[in-house]
Design a protein around this motif. Structure first.
Motif, short mmCIF file in Angstrom:
data_model
loop_
_atom_site.label_atom_id
_atom_site.label_comp_id
_atom_site.label_asym_id
_atom_site.label_seq_id
_atom_site.Cartn_x
_atom_site.Cartn_y
_atom_site.Cartn_z
N TRP A 41 -3.06 14.67 5.79
CA TRP A 41 -1.77 14.39 6.42
C TRP A 41 -0.93 15.65 6.54
CZ3 TRP A 41 -2.44 10.22 8.89
CH2 TRP A 41 -3.22 9.19 8.37
N GLU A 86 -5.51 -2.80 4.84
CA GLU A 86 -4.60 -2.04 5.71
C GLU A 86 -4.39 -2.86 6.98
OE1 GLU A 86 -4.88 2.19 6.33
OE2 GLU A 86 -6.13 2.42 4.52
N LEU A 131 4.58 3.83 8.70
CA LEU A 131 4.17 2.74 9.60
C LEU A 131 5.08 1.52 9.41
CD1 LEU A 131 0.30 3.35 9.46
CD2 LEU A 131 1.93 4.07 11.22
N PHE A 134 -5.00 -2.28 12.98
CA PHE A 134 -3.68 -1.81 13.39
C PHE A 134 -3.39 -2.27 14.82
CE2 PHE A 134 -5.21 1.50 10.40
CZ PHE A 134 -4.28 1.27 9.39
N HIS A 145 -9.74 -3.35 8.09
CA HIS A 145 -8.50 -2.72 8.54
C HIS A 145 -8.22 -3.10 10.00
CE1 HIS A 145 -8.80 0.83 5.43
NE2 HIS A 145 -8.70 -0.36 4.87
N THR A 200 0.54 -1.82 5.66
CA THR A 200 0.52 -0.36 5.72
C THR A 200 1.85 0.13 6.28
OG1 THR A 200 -1.80 -0.65 6.32
CG2 THR A 200 -0.88 1.52 6.62
N GLN A 201 2.70 0.66 5.44
CA GLN A 201 2.69 0.86 4.01
C GLN A 201 4.04 0.43 3.42
OE1 GLN A 201 1.32 4.80 2.89
NE2 GLN A 201 -0.50 4.67 4.22
N GLU A 231 0.52 5.53 -0.06
CA GLU A 231 -0.39 6.67 0.02
C GLU A 231 0.41 7.97 -0.07
OE1 GLU A 231 -2.71 6.56 3.62
OE2 GLU A 231 -4.00 8.22 3.01
N GLN A 246 -15.18 6.98 9.05
CA GLN A 246 -14.49 8.14 9.64
C GLN A 246 -14.00 9.06 8.53
OE1 GLN A 246 -10.71 8.50 10.89
NE2 GLN A 246 -9.87 6.72 9.86
N GLY A 306 -6.11 4.75 1.31
CA GLY A 306 -6.10 5.49 2.52
C GLY A 306 -7.06 6.70 2.52
N LEU A 340 1.46 10.39 1.78
CA LEU A 340 1.54 10.52 3.24
C LEU A 340 3.02 10.58 3.61
CD1 LEU A 340 -0.23 7.99 5.70
CD2 LEU A 340 1.62 9.53 6.28
N PHE A 349 0.86 -1.18 0.00
CA PHE A 349 0.00 0.00 0.00
C PHE A 349 0.90 1.24 0.00
CE2 PHE A 349 -2.73 2.62 3.21
CZ PHE A 349 -3.21 3.43 2.20
N LEU A 385 4.03 9.71 10.02
CA LEU A 385 3.85 8.30 10.43
C LEU A 385 5.09 7.46 10.11
CD1 LEU A 385 0.13 7.55 9.45
CD2 LEU A 385 1.03 8.84 11.39
O1 AHR Z 1 -2.40 4.10 6.67
C1 AHR Z 1 -2.65 5.31 7.27
C2 AHR Z 1 -4.12 5.59 7.41
O2 AHR Z 1 -4.70 4.67 8.28
C3 AHR Z 1 -4.95 5.47 6.16
O3 AHR Z 1 -4.92 6.62 5.39
C4 AHR Z 1 -6.31 5.21 6.69
O4 AHR Z 1 -7.11 4.52 5.79
C5 AHR Z 1 -6.05 4.46 7.97
O5 AHR Z 1 -6.83 4.90 9.00
#
Ligand code: AHR
Length: 520
Positions: free
Chosen positions: A124, A326, A380, A268, A266, A374-375, A53, A204, A98, A55, A51, A342
């Motif tokens: 971001w 993710e 991250l 985390f 997703h 991610t990613q 993004e 969200q 994302g 970011l 992934f 991040l």
């Molecule tokens: O990976 C970072 C962010 O985490 C992504 O943009 C979002 O989809 C998730 O909450």
């Protein structure tokens, strides 16, 4: 002392030495049964997906440096990073987000680069986004890597027409105005776009919607997405986070199966579990945070089972896939880096949880048909970290490398019996294992010993052969890592502590290790 007495004394001394060393190693016993008689689904390479993004330096700086950069590049993409990713093999890349996907307007990223608008990346950090990387550049990256494109279209601030136009721009071979525009911008042939998602985290950042509200919007968008015969991408619904079963149920109840190919999930893992307070550092942590990350990684198995059960109730034929698009560990941003970047270090802890996650996805290969960590770079739990012209492969990269033999293999069910990994009054599993039979007939075993203090003596049944090839990632420190000064401090090594014993295998897995064995 007579000869026989001398042998007894030597024997006793050897026994004392063996038990002393076993005690020093502190080993637990485990039994693993591979059910080769009950083969499951093929493990799609997309389970090892990536992934990327807009970011931090996830794209600009980390992957893209531009054609005029002093960092060697091919049409703007840095050669060192592309080289490392080619070695790894990238099956699929999700882009441009994302959360950013629901603010991204594809027309900002086509045409002469100097004329593209500068936008603010309000997702971001409000930084300037120059749109140097747009559709043509991203698809060049995908083609350089030999990957599949997974495009996440904008629902939150977009429209059905904007998304449909983008898809036509990319996939049409006709003389339509959009196809001609693509040609004028330098691409004669249409691209392959096998995956097309409609929005991201609509609960969200994608609009703070309720499940039924998004489902209505999704049906509207999906109605107008069109691609030529044979080019139709899989259309993907933006799914839930962790335990939000209400979201998945709401989508399954309100979207016809015929209008979707996959729903996402997703997850985390944060050491402290807090989104608002400190999450916990990527390095320099104690066993409490090692433990919490192991437990959070294992939670994925339960989430998949429960979301799968909800999907089963509406889709017993499993027409709709579950894409974990993710997943990763999420720590405090590295000191000195912008909060919104991040950017985090990556250690042995990440290598072990990467293996735990891949084991889970592979075991659920019937429903789980894609997963995107991610990613890919600098964000991250990344594969690659960069610092100006320097680059390193992370421990997570090395786990993915070890797991390559699983791609395209057939998943084999595994039963694991092992004592729990206990920390204080809490517990989780200590041993995570997945198995598969590759197309040559060899059995591949992925083993993660999540216990940071105890080795595992593992008796494996259900597998036979003549040769065992093994690779391992392990280290003394829980936060062993690669740095720009020592980029190869933690790399895989050959593993020889696995042998055939009485119709099975005996494997001595050190504490906090990832091992992949190929048995022929
Ligand atoms: O990976 C970072 C962010 O985490 C992504 O943009 C979002 O989809 C998730 O909450």
């Amino acid at each position: 002392m007579g000869e026989s007495m001398r042998w007894i004394v030597r024997g006793l001394a050897a026994l004392v030495a063996l038990s002393a060393s076993a005690f020093a190693q502190d080993t637990y016993e485990a039994r693993v049964t591979i059910r080769a008689d009950r083969p499951g689904a093929v493990i799609r390479p997309e389970l090892h997906g990536q992934f990327s993004e807009f970011l931090g330096s996830g794209i600009t700086g980390g992957l893209w440096v531009g054609e005029t950069s002093s960092i060697p590049n091919t049409r703007g993409w840095r050669n060192d990073v592309i080289g490392a990713l080619k070695e790894l093999g990238v099956p699929v890349i999700r882009w441009p987000g994302g959360c950013y996907a629901d603010r991204y307007h594809w027309r900002d990223g086509i045409g002469p680069r100097a004329e593209r608008p500068v936008r603010l990346n309000t997702t971001w950090g409000g930084v300037e986004e120059r749109n140097e990387v747009g559709t043509h550049e991203f698809m060049d990256l995908v083609e350089q890597l030999g990957a599949h494109a997974y495009i996440n279209a904008n629902v939150g601030t977009g429209s059905p027409r904007e998304a449909a136009d983008w898809l036509e721009y990319m996939t049409s071979a006709t003389n339509s105005a959009l196809a001609q525009e693509r040609r004028r911008n330098g691409r004669a042939e249409p691209w392959e776009v096998p995956y097309w998602a409609l929005g991201n985290e609509l609960w969200q950042c994608g609009g703070n919607l309720r499940p039924a509200e998004y489902a209505t919007l999704y049906r509207l968008f999906a109605t107008y997405q069109w691609a030529p015969e044979g080019k139709r991408p899989k259309i993907i619904v933006a799914g839930a986070y962790d335990t939000d079963y209400v979201w998945t149920r709401g989508l399954m109840e309100n979207i016809p199966i015929a209008q979707m190919d996959a729903i996402t999930l997703h997850h985390f893992s944060l050491p402290t579990g807090s989104w608002t307070g400190p999450k916990g550092p990527a390095t320099g942590f104690g066993e409490d945070q090692w433990f919490s990350i192991m437990r959070r990684a294992h939670d994925m198995d339960d989430y998949i089972r429960r979301h799968d059960a909800i999907m089963d109730a509406h889709d017993p034929e499993q027409k709709v896939g579950l894409y974990i698009d993710e997943w990763s560990n999420w720590y405090d941003v590295e000191p000195g880096k912008p909060r919104s970047s991040l950017y985090q270090q990556n250690t042995l802890r990440d290598a072990v949880t990467a293996a735990v996650n891949l084991n889970i996805f592979q075991a659920h290969a019937d429903r789980v048909r894609m997963a995107n960590i991610t990613q890919m770079v600098n964000v991250l739990q990344a594969m690659i970290l960069t610092d100006g012209p320097r680059m390193l492969r992370t421990p997570t990269y090395h786990t993915f490398m070890l797991y390559k033999p699983f791609r395209g293999a057939t998943s084999l069910p595994v039963e694991v019996r092992a004592p729990d990994y206990r920390f204080g009054r809490e517990r989780t599993i200590s041993l995570s294992v997945s198995a598969a039979r590759d197309t040559s007939g060899a059995v591949v075993l992925g083993i993660a010993n999540m216990d940071p203090r105890r080795g595992a003596r593992i008796s494996v049944s259900g597998v036979a052969g003549q040769s065992i090839a093994g690779r391992i990632i392990t280290a003394e420190a829980m936060d062993a890592r690669n740095t720009f000064e020592a980029p190869d401090a933690l790399v895989p090594a050959d593993f020889s502590a696995a042998r055939f014993v009485g119709g099975g295998l005996l494997v001595d897995a050190p504490a906090k290790s990832v091992i992949v064995l190929t048995v022929r």
